[in-house]
Design a protein around this motif. Structure first.
Motif, PDB file in Angstrom:
ATOM      1  N   GLY A 114     -33.290 -12.557  17.820  1.00 18.15           N
ATOM      2  CA  GLY A 114     -34.550 -13.151  17.390  1.00 18.15           C
ATOM      3  C   GLY A 114     -35.532 -13.123  18.542  1.00 18.15           C
ATOM      4  O   GLY A 114     -35.168 -12.778  19.676  1.00 18.15           O
ATOM      5  N   PRO A 115     -36.792 -13.452  18.299  1.00 19.99           N
ATOM      6  CA  PRO A 115     -37.803 -13.418  19.365  1.00 19.99           C
ATOM      7  C   PRO A 115     -37.387 -14.267  20.567  1.00 19.99           C
ATOM      8  O   PRO A 115     -37.198 -15.466  20.454  1.00 19.99           O
ATOM      9  N   GLY A 116     -37.207 -13.617  21.725  1.00 19.56           N
ATOM     10  CA  GLY A 116     -36.857 -14.315  22.954  1.00 19.56           C
ATOM     11  C   GLY A 116     -35.405 -14.735  23.046  1.00 19.56           C
ATOM     12  O   GLY A 116     -35.023 -15.446  23.977  1.00 19.56           O
ATOM     13  N   ILE A 117     -34.558 -14.313  22.108  1.00 20.02           N
ATOM     14  CA  ILE A 117     -33.167 -14.780  22.042  1.00 20.02           C
ATOM     15  C   ILE A 117     -32.211 -13.592  22.024  1.00 20.02           C
ATOM     16  O   ILE A 117     -32.394 -12.642  21.257  1.00 20.02           O
ATOM     17  N   HIS A 118     -31.181 -13.638  22.882  1.00 16.07           N
ATOM     18  CA  HIS A 118     -30.142 -12.620  22.905  1.00 16.07           C
ATOM     19  C   HIS A 118     -28.768 -13.284  22.864  1.00 16.07           C
ATOM     20  O   HIS A 118     -28.599 -14.410  23.321  1.00 16.07           O
ATOM     21  N   ARG A 119     -27.791 -12.543  22.343  1.00 13.92           N
ATOM     22  CA  ARG A 119     -26.438 -13.066  22.182  1.00 13.92           C
ATOM     23  C   ARG A 119     -25.424 -12.067  22.731  1.00 13.92           C
ATOM     24  O   ARG A 119     -25.611 -10.860  22.649  1.00 13.92           O
ATOM     25  N   ARG A 120     -24.335 -12.609  23.303  1.00 13.67           N
ATOM     26  CA  ARG A 120     -23.228 -11.777  23.767  1.00 13.67           C
ATOM     27  C   ARG A 120     -21.928 -12.368  23.242  1.00 13.67           C
ATOM     28  O   ARG A 120     -21.548 -13.484  23.591  1.00 13.67           O
ATOM     29  N   MET A 121     -21.241 -11.608  22.376  1.00 13.14           N
ATOM     30  CA  MET A 121     -20.046 -12.113  21.725  1.00 13.14           C
ATOM     31  C   MET A 121     -18.878 -12.219  22.702  1.00 13.14           C
ATOM     32  O   MET A 121     -18.715 -11.397  23.603  1.00 13.14           O
ATOM     33  N   VAL A 122     -18.068 -13.249  22.521  1.00 10.31           N
ATOM     34  CA  VAL A 122     -16.858 -13.476  23.313  1.00 10.31           C
ATOM     35  C   VAL A 122     -15.656 -13.168  22.419  1.00 10.31           C
ATOM     36  O   VAL A 122     -15.580 -13.651  21.280  1.00 10.31           O
ATOM     37  N   GLU A 123     -14.734 -12.362  22.929  1.00  5.32           N
ATOM     38  CA  GLU A 123     -13.550 -11.988  22.161  1.00  5.32           C
ATOM     39  C   GLU A 123     -12.509 -13.109  22.218  1.00  5.32           C
ATOM     40  O   GLU A 123     -12.170 -13.600  23.291  1.00  5.32           O
ATOM     41  N   VAL A 124     -12.010 -13.498  21.043  1.00  3.62           N
ATOM     42  CA  VAL A 124     -10.965 -14.517  20.942  1.00  3.62           C
ATOM     43  C   VAL A 124      -9.784 -13.859  20.236  1.00  3.62           C
ATOM     44  O   VAL A 124      -9.726 -13.817  19.005  1.00  3.62           O
ATOM     45  N   SER A 125      -8.843 -13.345  21.008  1.00  2.00           N
ATOM     46  CA  SER A 125      -7.788 -12.487  20.458  1.00  2.00           C
ATOM     47  C   SER A 125      -6.849 -13.222  19.520  1.00  2.00           C
ATOM     48  O   SER A 125      -6.324 -12.629  18.572  1.00  2.00           O
ATOM     49  N   ASP A 126      -6.634 -14.526  19.737  1.00  2.00           N
ATOM     50  CA  ASP A 126      -5.669 -15.246  18.901  1.00  2.00           C
ATOM     51  C   ASP A 126      -6.308 -15.873  17.666  1.00  2.00           C
ATOM     52  O   ASP A 126      -5.635 -16.575  16.908  1.00  2.00           O
ATOM     53  N   ASP A 127      -7.598 -15.636  17.466  1.00  2.00           N
ATOM     54  CA  ASP A 127      -8.283 -16.143  16.278  1.00  2.00           C
ATOM     55  C   ASP A 127      -9.430 -15.202  15.947  1.00  2.00           C
ATOM     56  O   ASP A 127     -10.558 -15.378  16.405  1.00  2.00           O
ATOM     57  N   LYS A 128      -9.131 -14.202  15.139  1.00  2.00           N
ATOM     58  CA  LYS A 128     -10.134 -13.181  14.821  1.00  2.00           C
ATOM     59  C   LYS A 128     -11.316 -13.745  14.058  1.00  2.00           C
ATOM     60  O   LYS A 128     -12.398 -13.151  14.031  1.00  2.00           O
ATOM     61  N   GLY A 129     -11.139 -14.897  13.428  1.00  2.00           N
ATOM     62  CA  GLY A 129     -12.241 -15.491  12.677  1.00  2.00           C
ATOM     63  C   GLY A 129     -13.162 -16.350  13.511  1.00  2.00           C
ATOM     64  O   GLY A 129     -14.206 -16.802  13.025  1.00  2.00           O
ATOM     65  N   ALA A 130     -12.812 -16.583  14.786  1.00  2.00           N
ATOM     66  CA  ALA A 130     -13.641 -17.437  15.648  1.00  2.00           C
ATOM     67  C   ALA A 130     -14.937 -16.724  16.013  1.00  2.00           C
ATOM     68  O   ALA A 130     -14.947 -15.519  16.269  1.00  2.00           O
ATOM     69  N   ARG A 131     -16.025 -17.483  16.053  1.00  2.00           N
ATOM     70  CA  ARG A 131     -17.317 -16.951  16.486  1.00  2.00           C
ATOM     71  C   ARG A 131     -17.739 -17.713  17.728  1.00  2.00           C
ATOM     72  O   ARG A 131     -18.220 -18.842  17.646  1.00  2.00           O
ATOM     73  N   VAL A 132     -17.503 -17.085  18.877  1.00  2.00           N
ATOM     74  CA  VAL A 132     -17.858 -17.665  20.169  1.00  2.00           C
ATOM     75  C   VAL A 132     -18.772 -16.677  20.871  1.00  2.00           C
ATOM     76  O   VAL A 132     -18.495 -15.481  20.891  1.00  2.00           O
ATOM     77  N   PHE A 133     -19.858 -17.167  21.465  1.00  2.00           N
ATOM     78  CA  PHE A 133     -20.799 -16.245  22.103  1.00  2.00           C
ATOM     79  C   PHE A 133     -21.637 -16.973  23.137  1.00  2.00           C
ATOM     80  O   PHE A 133     -21.771 -18.203  23.130  1.00  2.00           O
ATOM     81  N   LEU A 134     -22.166 -16.173  24.070  1.00  2.00           N
ATOM     82  CA  LEU A 134     -23.197 -16.645  24.991  1.00  2.00           C
ATOM     83  C   LEU A 134     -24.540 -16.454  24.314  1.00  2.00           C
ATOM     84  O   LEU A 134     -24.789 -15.411  23.693  1.00  2.00           O
ATOM     85  N   LEU A 135     -25.399 -17.437  24.421  1.00  2.00           N
ATOM     86  CA  LEU A 135     -26.739 -17.352  23.846  1.00  2.00           C
ATOM     87  C   LEU A 135     -27.743 -17.561  24.970  1.00  2.00           C
ATOM     88  O   LEU A 135     -27.657 -18.541  25.709  1.00  2.00           O
ATOM     89  N   LYS A 136     -28.666 -16.627  25.105  1.00  2.00           N
ATOM     90  CA  LYS A 136     -29.675 -16.697  26.166  1.00  2.00           C
ATOM     91  C   LYS A 136     -31.063 -16.688  25.542  1.00  2.00           C
ATOM     92  O   LYS A 136     -31.394 -15.805  24.748  1.00  2.00           O
ATOM     93  N   ALA A 137     -31.870 -17.683  25.895  1.00  2.00           N
ATOM     94  CA  ALA A 137     -33.225 -17.795  25.359  1.00  2.00           C
ATOM     95  C   ALA A 137     -34.212 -17.979  26.502  1.00  2.00           C
ATOM     96  O   ALA A 137     -33.948 -18.735  27.438  1.00  2.00           O
ATOM     97  N   ARG A 138     -35.320 -17.279  26.429  1.00  2.00           N
ATOM     98  CA  ARG A 138     -36.306 -17.347  27.503  1.00  2.00           C
ATOM     99  C   ARG A 138     -37.074 -18.661  27.449  1.00  2.00           C
ATOM    100  O   ARG A 138     -37.154 -19.318  26.404  1.00  2.00           O
ATOM    101  N   PRO A 139     -37.660 -19.074  28.587  1.00  2.00           N
ATOM    102  CA  PRO A 139     -38.423 -20.329  28.623  1.00  2.00           C
ATOM    103  C   PRO A 139     -39.536 -20.339  27.568  1.00  2.00           C
ATOM    104  O   PRO A 139     -40.191 -19.326  27.332  1.00  2.00           O
TER     105      PRO A 139
END
Length: 218
Positions: A114-139
């Motif tokens: 989205g505008p000013g927002i980026h995401r980086r997914m984190v792999e969770v090998s023991d739970d393929k359904g998990a959604r974990v990620f880094l979220l970075k948003a500009r000031p």
């Protein structure tokens, strides 16, 4: 600056008892690295749970249970080393160190969501359904007014955001679900980087939100 927003007591109890799912466990573990009060509470809960187990009437083990348990321990391998600040800067593109809780998990590349927002997914090998990620948003980035279709844990690693529920800086953790409606605004001074575990998706509010919903990839 002190940490003012913490996990719910029920969430810490789930972690201590081993019943918290893998995705949320990663985020809570990262919070505990920074928060002595919550880490102390989890240790207390674990001690109480251990005493209850010790006082319980023993039940006979099923045939082969010990062998299966030893096999699981061997398969786990050594504990991964903590992520260093140097590696963290390569991963996030910023100077803020990543929590050691992420050291055993791979990551994808940064994606525009989205505008000013980026995401980086984190792999969770023991739970393929998990959604974990880094979220970075500009000031200055303001998220659309939204609620959630499931639970969401957000841990601030660097920078800060605020909304009607207060200000969230490094180490602060927000728990949100379909009962919470908010519109976070990233404060000036640098990007806000968060570690997020999400179930379900965002539900944007209002006409502008409904128009933006198809384009916001969260």
């Amino acid at each position: 600056m002190s940490i003012t927003h913490h996990p719910h007591a029920e969430t810490l109890a789930e972690l201590a008892s081993g019943h918290l799912d893998s995705g949320r466990s990663i985020v809570i573990a990262a919070h505990l690295e920074r928060c002595r009060a919550c880490a102390r509470q989890v240790r207390l809960l674990e001690a109480v749970g251990g005493q209850l187990i010790e006082d319980a009437v023993p039940e006979p083990m099923s045939e082969g249970a010990l062998a299966r348990m030893l096999g699981l321990i061997d398969a786990a391998g050594p504990i991964a080393a903590a992520v260093t600040p140097d590696l963290a800067s390569q991963v996030t593109g910023e100077t803020a160190p990543l929590p050691a809780a992420l050291s055993a998990h791979g990551m994808g590349g940064w994606q525009w969501v989205g505008p000013g927002i980026h995401r980086r997914m984190v792999e969770v090998s023991d739970d393929k359904g998990a959604r974990v990620f880094l979220l970075k948003a500009r000031p200055g980035t303001r998220m659309p007014d939204h609620t959630h279709t499931g639970s969401e844990l957000t841990l601030v690693l660097s920078g800060a955001f605020s909304h009607s529920g207060g200000r969230f800086g490094p180490g602060d953790l927000e728990e949100a679900d379909d009962s919470v409606e908010h519109q976070p605004l990233v404060e000036p001074g640098g990007p806000c980087i968060c570690l997020v575990a999400m179930e379900g998706s965002l539900r944007l509010k209002g006409l502008a939100g409904r128009l933006l919903q198809p384009f916001l990839r969260l």
